[in-house]
Design a protein around this motif. Structure first.
Motif, short mmCIF file in Angstrom:
data_model
loop_
_atom_site.label_atom_id
_atom_site.label_comp_id
_atom_site.label_asym_id
_atom_site.label_seq_id
_atom_site.Cartn_x
_atom_site.Cartn_y
_atom_site.Cartn_z
N MET A 92 -28.02 48.40 -8.17
CA MET A 92 -28.58 47.39 -9.09
C MET A 92 -28.78 48.01 -10.47
SD MET A 92 -32.02 45.13 -8.68
CE MET A 92 -31.25 43.83 -7.76
N ASN A 93 -28.36 47.28 -11.50
CA ASN A 93 -28.54 47.79 -12.86
C ASN A 93 -29.83 47.23 -13.47
OD1 ASN A 93 -27.96 45.17 -13.54
ND2 ASN A 93 -25.89 45.61 -14.27
N CYS A 94 -30.17 47.74 -14.65
CA CYS A 94 -31.43 47.37 -15.30
C CYS A 94 -31.47 45.88 -15.63
CB CYS A 94 -31.62 48.18 -16.57
SG CYS A 94 -31.91 49.93 -16.27
N ILE A 98 -35.57 44.68 -1.66
CA ILE A 98 -35.43 46.12 -1.38
C ILE A 98 -34.63 46.81 -2.48
CG2 ILE A 98 -34.36 47.78 0.21
CD1 ILE A 98 -35.09 45.81 2.48
N GLN A 99 -33.61 46.13 -2.98
CA GLN A 99 -32.81 46.71 -4.07
C GLN A 99 -33.66 46.86 -5.34
OE1 GLN A 99 -29.23 44.52 -4.81
NE2 GLN A 99 -28.44 44.81 -2.72
N VAL A 100 -34.47 45.84 -5.65
CA VAL A 100 -35.32 45.90 -6.84
C VAL A 100 -36.33 47.03 -6.70
CG1 VAL A 100 -37.14 44.67 -8.10
CG2 VAL A 100 -35.03 43.49 -7.51
N GLU A 101 -36.94 47.16 -5.55
CA GLU A 101 -37.93 48.24 -5.33
C GLU A 101 -37.28 49.60 -5.47
OE1 GLU A 101 -39.66 47.35 -1.56
OE2 GLU A 101 -41.20 46.04 -2.43
N ALA A 102 -36.05 49.72 -4.95
CA ALA A 102 -35.34 51.00 -5.05
C ALA A 102 -35.04 51.33 -6.52
CB ALA A 102 -34.04 50.94 -4.24
N HIS A 103 -34.65 50.26 -7.29
CA HIS A 103 -34.35 50.50 -8.69
C HIS A 103 -35.63 50.86 -9.46
CE1 HIS A 103 -32.12 50.17 -12.45
NE2 HIS A 103 -33.20 49.56 -12.94
N LEU A 104 -36.73 50.19 -9.15
CA LEU A 104 -37.99 50.47 -9.85
C LEU A 104 -38.45 51.91 -9.59
CD1 LEU A 104 -40.02 47.16 -9.42
CD2 LEU A 104 -38.95 48.05 -11.48
N ALA A 127 -37.73 53.11 -17.09
CA ALA A 127 -37.83 52.01 -18.05
C ALA A 127 -38.22 50.71 -17.35
CB ALA A 127 -36.52 51.84 -18.81
N CYS A 128 -37.54 50.41 -16.24
CA CYS A 128 -37.84 49.16 -15.52
C CYS A 128 -39.21 49.23 -14.87
CB CYS A 128 -36.76 48.89 -14.48
SG CYS A 128 -35.19 48.40 -15.23
N ALA A 129 -39.58 50.42 -14.39
CA ALA A 129 -40.90 50.56 -13.77
C ALA A 129 -42.00 50.34 -14.79
CB ALA A 129 -41.02 51.96 -13.14
N GLN A 130 -41.80 50.89 -16.02
CA GLN A 130 -42.80 50.68 -17.07
C GLN A 130 -42.88 49.22 -17.47
OE1 GLN A 130 -41.83 53.35 -20.25
NE2 GLN A 130 -42.89 55.09 -19.30
N MET A 131 -41.71 48.56 -17.56
CA MET A 131 -41.72 47.15 -17.92
C MET A 131 -42.43 46.32 -16.85
SD MET A 131 -38.63 44.68 -19.02
CE MET A 131 -38.78 45.15 -20.72
N ASN A 132 -42.17 46.67 -15.60
CA ASN A 132 -42.83 45.96 -14.50
C ASN A 132 -44.34 46.14 -14.57
OD1 ASN A 132 -42.95 44.47 -12.07
ND2 ASN A 132 -43.15 46.39 -10.91
N GLN A 133 -44.74 47.38 -14.86
CA GLN A 133 -46.18 47.66 -14.97
C GLN A 133 -46.80 46.88 -16.13
OE1 GLN A 133 -47.79 49.43 -12.84
NE2 GLN A 133 -49.79 49.62 -13.83
N LEU A 134 -46.07 46.82 -17.26
CA LEU A 134 -46.56 46.12 -18.45
C LEU A 134 -46.73 44.63 -18.18
CD1 LEU A 134 -47.11 47.18 -21.33
CD2 LEU A 134 -44.92 46.20 -21.99
#
Ligand code: ZN
Length: 142
Positions: free
Chosen positions: A1-3, A24-30, A35-42
């Motif tokens: 999965m890409n950003c 599951i793919q999104v969790e693996a990418h996060l 960058a995606c993890a920070q955006m998710n947190q924000l």
């Protein structure tokens, strides 16, 4: 999965509506992408702030206290701007007097002015000029 795909699915992921495989793919990418993890947190934090704002209850006495404060100020506000009849008369009298003084000064200054050469006297040469000869009426009739 890409950003790009991950960020597209993020709303559904937080809402818990993603199908199991994509979740599951999104969790693996996060976990792998900062960058995606920070955006998710924000976005998670901003959602939390908005939920807190929705739950805020307004103080029912706030309006009453503000209105009481304004009413307390109102009599004092009046005393800051006392406009008496005397002041109104004085103001219009001063305006009238200054207007009359300005007109008087203008008339006096106009009468004091004397041109260097008298303009009322017609030069001697002008007496001998024939106006009819200068401008022929026949030109205008044709
Ligand atoms: Zn990413």
């Amino acid at each position: 999965m890409n950003c790009q795909l991950c960020q597209k699915e993020m709303d559904a992921y937080r809402g818990g509506t993603l199908p199991e495989g994509i979740r599951i793919q999104v969790e693996a990418h996060l976990e792998s992408c900062d960058a995606c993890a920070q955006m998710n947190q924000l976005i998670f934090l901003s959602d939390k702030v908005m939920d807190e704002e929705k739950n805020l209850q307004s103080n029912p006495f706030l309006v009453t206290r503000i209105m009481a404060g304004i009413e307390d100020l109102a009599p004092g506000y009046e005393s800051y701007h006392p406009v008496s009849v005397f002041q109104k008369v004085l103001k219009s009298a001063i305006v009238a007097v200054s207007l009359a003084a300005a007109i008087f000064i203008g008339v006096v200054a106009g009468n004091l002015y004397k041109p260097a050469t008298p303009v009322n006297k017609i030069p001697v040469e002008m007496v001998y000029l024939n106006d009819a000869a200068l401008e022929s009426v026949d030109l205008l009739t044709n």
